[in-house]
Write a protein that holds these residues in place. Structure first.
Motif: not given
Length: 291
Positions: A254-262
């Motif tokens: 999910q996009l939110t999970v990817l943003i959190a990883a960044m």
């Protein structure tokens, strides 16, 4: 000798002049702070939104419902601990190799005055004019079949460490700083019986802490943010750094999970800058003045 400024001392001496000056100064500082900090705020809060809200148009300034689970999901689903550790190992090794060999080479070119030293320095600086993309294929062929010993360094941290040593910019930065160290200091050490290696270790390096801090930051950031070279040399996903893993593992995330990883991946570099910002400024200032 008087110093010319945008606002004259006479204008600052008047209450109206001081009020206008501090109003404009505060407004400029606030605008620059917003311009730099708003993207950070947008990324941090974006990871706390729901997937529907983060893709909404027009976007919301703040999450309507705060979801902290995105950071936990990013930590687990994208295997961040393993890839962060891989990045730390690669960056630390490249930093250590670069600091040792670039410092030794810069000291030799600056203070030992070897034969054909200027020619060697010119050849090193000439590599700065070669685009980095043009060196990718020769570097890959070299690490894939190391000359003389004919072994492969693919999927090995040495494939990151050894090419990082050949950094002409950091070597030149160190040499320019060493050039500014007075010769009298080194001659005094020689009179006291210090050899060249002891002089480097006990005299030159302690005086070079500012520029060593700058070189360290450049070396760590270069490895931490590099993408193309680690992607080529690490086919084993378990050994890939965070920059490559974020792309490789983002297909079904999910996009939110990817943003959190960044966000999590950017924390070490932000912390490193905040801790060593005084050394960075001091190193830049030391390299811009002589004597």
């Amino acid at each position: 000798m008087s110093t010319r400024t945008l606002v004259s001392p006479a204008a600052l001496a008047r209450p109206r002049g001081r009020a206008v000056y501090w109003t404009v100064f505060t407004a400029v500082v606030v605008l620059f702070a917003i311009a730099f900090l708003f993207p950070v705020y947008w990324m941090v809060t974006g990871a706390m939104k729901s997937p529907d809200e983060v893709a909404r148009t027009p976007p919301t300034l703040a999450p309507k419902e705060w979801h902290l689970s995105g950071y936990g999901d990013a930590w687990d689903l994208m295997q961040l601990p393993q890839h962060l550790w891989n990045t730390v190992v690669q960056a630390a090794g490249a930093w250590l190799f670069q600091l040792v060999f670039c410092t030794a080479a810069a000291y030799a070119l600056s203070k030992l005055k070897p034969a054909f030293g200027k020619v060697i320095l010119g050849g090193i600086l000439a590599t700065l004019m070669v685009p980095a993309q043009a060196l990718v294929v020769p570097k890959y062929l070299t690490v894939a079949d190391l000359p003389l010993i004919h072994t492969s360094l693919l999927n090995d941290p040495l494939a990151i460490w050894l090419p990082a040593v050949a950094n002409a910019f950091n070597l030149y930065l160190l040499k320019r700083f060493f050039d500014q160290i007075p010769r009298d200091v080194l001659e005094a050490a020689e009179i006291d019986g210090a050899g060249r290696l002891r002089t480097l270790w006990s005299i030159v390096l302690p005086m070079s802490r500012p520029v060593l801090g700058v070189v360290s930051i450049f070396a760590l950031v270069a490895v931490w943010q590099d993408f193309l070279w680690p992607l080529m040399v690490f086919s084993d996903t378990g050994k890939q750094p965070i920059s490559v893993a974020l792309v490789q593992l983002s297909q079904n995330i999910q996009l939110t999970v990817l943003i959190a990883a960044m966000v999590i991946a950017s924390i070490p570099m932000v912390a490193l800058f905040l801790v060593f910002q005084r050394h960075i400024i001091a190193g830049i200032s030391a390299g811009s003045t002589k004597g």
